[in-house]
Design a protein around this motif. Structure first.
Motif, mmCIF file in Angstrom:
data_model
loop_
_atom_site.group_PDB
_atom_site.id
_atom_site.type_symbol
_atom_site.label_atom_id
_atom_site.label_comp_id
_atom_site.label_asym_id
_atom_site.label_seq_id
_atom_site.Cartn_x
_atom_site.Cartn_y
_atom_site.Cartn_z
ATOM 1 N N GLU A 17 0.869 -1.177 0.000
ATOM 2 C CA GLU A 17 0.000 0.000 0.000
ATOM 3 C C GLU A 17 0.906 1.228 0.000
ATOM 4 O O GLU A 17 1.773 1.355 0.866
ATOM 5 C CB GLU A 17 -0.897 0.007 1.238
ATOM 6 C CG GLU A 17 -1.857 -1.160 1.306
ATOM 7 C CD GLU A 17 -2.961 -1.130 0.260
ATOM 8 O OE1 GLU A 17 -3.269 -0.040 -0.268
ATOM 9 O OE2 GLU A 17 -3.511 -2.203 -0.035
ATOM 10 N N ARG A 20 -1.880 7.912 -0.677
ATOM 11 C CA ARG A 20 -3.091 8.473 -1.272
ATOM 12 C C ARG A 20 -2.882 9.913 -1.682
ATOM 13 O O ARG A 20 -1.954 10.575 -1.221
ATOM 14 C CB ARG A 20 -4.266 8.327 -0.325
ATOM 15 C CG ARG A 20 -4.069 9.011 1.004
ATOM 16 C CD ARG A 20 -5.172 8.682 2.016
ATOM 17 N NE ARG A 20 -5.230 7.266 2.222
ATOM 18 C CZ ARG A 20 -6.359 6.552 2.285
ATOM 19 N NH1 ARG A 20 -7.518 7.140 2.210
ATOM 20 N NH2 ARG A 20 -6.326 5.262 2.440
ATOM 21 N N THR A 100 -10.166 10.832 -3.758
ATOM 22 C CA THR A 100 -8.878 10.520 -3.142
ATOM 23 C C THR A 100 -8.438 9.165 -3.675
ATOM 24 O O THR A 100 -9.111 8.157 -3.450
ATOM 25 C CB THR A 100 -8.974 10.490 -1.612
ATOM 26 O OG1 THR A 100 -9.361 11.794 -1.161
ATOM 27 C CG2 THR A 100 -7.637 10.126 -0.977
ATOM 28 N N SER A 102 -5.912 5.975 -3.893
ATOM 29 C CA SER A 102 -4.937 5.161 -3.162
ATOM 30 C C SER A 102 -4.365 4.166 -4.153
ATOM 31 O O SER A 102 -5.088 3.679 -5.031
ATOM 32 C CB SER A 102 -5.612 4.392 -2.020
ATOM 33 O OG SER A 102 -6.182 5.284 -1.093
ATOM 34 N N ARG A 104 -2.132 0.561 -4.732
ATOM 35 C CA ARG A 104 -1.548 -0.690 -4.236
ATOM 36 C C ARG A 104 -0.644 -1.248 -5.334
ATOM 37 O O ARG A 104 -1.029 -1.316 -6.499
ATOM 38 C CB ARG A 104 -2.673 -1.676 -3.885
ATOM 39 C CG ARG A 104 -2.188 -2.918 -3.204
ATOM 40 C CD ARG A 104 -3.335 -3.729 -2.599
ATOM 41 N NE ARG A 104 -4.150 -4.366 -3.616
ATOM 42 C CZ ARG A 104 -5.408 -4.066 -3.899
ATOM 43 N NH1 ARG A 104 -6.035 -3.097 -3.270
ATOM 44 N NH2 ARG A 104 -6.063 -4.722 -4.834
ATOM 45 N N GLN A 131 -11.918 6.806 -2.897
ATOM 46 C CA GLN A 131 -12.250 6.809 -1.471
ATOM 47 C C GLN A 131 -13.382 5.838 -1.126
ATOM 48 O O GLN A 131 -13.570 5.478 0.030
ATOM 49 C CB GLN A 131 -12.586 8.230 -0.994
ATOM 50 C CG GLN A 131 -13.851 8.826 -1.577
ATOM 51 C CD GLN A 131 -13.655 9.424 -2.975
ATOM 52 O OE1 GLN A 131 -12.592 9.317 -3.587
ATOM 53 N NE2 GLN A 131 -14.698 10.067 -3.492
#
Length: 154
Positions: A17, A20, A100, A102, A104, A131
């Motif tokens: 991870e 963000r 937002t 993120s 991985r 998000q």
């Protein structure tokens, strides 16, 4: 201080991870104005009448934001040797102002170089979610990394 990543640190199935980033309408329009000036990226009125119902980020902007998250989220400045390319990019959902993202980083395969023993290639999939946990973009690609030098800390 975060870990310094080398080729030796990547294993198939590993998921990292990375962080963000929230996108604004101003940056969506600024990026698209310069690089992808389609009406649904740069013109609020035209975008409202489009199939998207409002301004959305260019897919290339989404990829650029993902790249920034990868660079910021991984310490690999000593080991990164660039990339020989991408195998695929998929823009699955629009990215909108206020979203937002993120990212991985999923390791699919690692392959040590047979001709250059100091390096190898890491085959990955980057997965960007918003998000709400919805996948908005995936990138399948590869990156070249140096192997850990003798005496370098794990």
């Amino acid at each position: 201080m975060s870990k310094q990543w080398y080729f030796d640190d990547f294993v198939p199935g590993q998921e990292i991870e990375l962080g963000r980033r929230t996108v604004t309408e101003d940056e969506i329009i600024a990026f698209a104005t310069q690089f992808d000036p389609q009406p649904f990226h740069i013109d609020k009125e035209a975008a409202a009448k489009s199939i998207y119902g409002g301004v959305i980020a260019s897919g290339w902007h989404t990829c650029s934001m993902m790249m920034r998250i990868v660079v910021d989220g991984m310490r690999c400045e000593e080991a990164s040797m660039g990339s020989p390319g991408l195998d695929g990019v998929r823009w699955l959902l629009p990215v909108r102002a206020g979203d937002t993202l993120s990212v991985r980083y999923v390791t699919k395969e690692v392959k040590a170089s047979t001709s250059k023993p100091d390096r190898g290639v890491v085959f990955t999939t980057w997965i960007a979610t918003n998000q709400r946990g919805e996948t908005v973009c995936t990138i399948d690609g590869m990156a070249m990394f140096r192997k850990r030098p003798e005496g370098a800390a794990d």
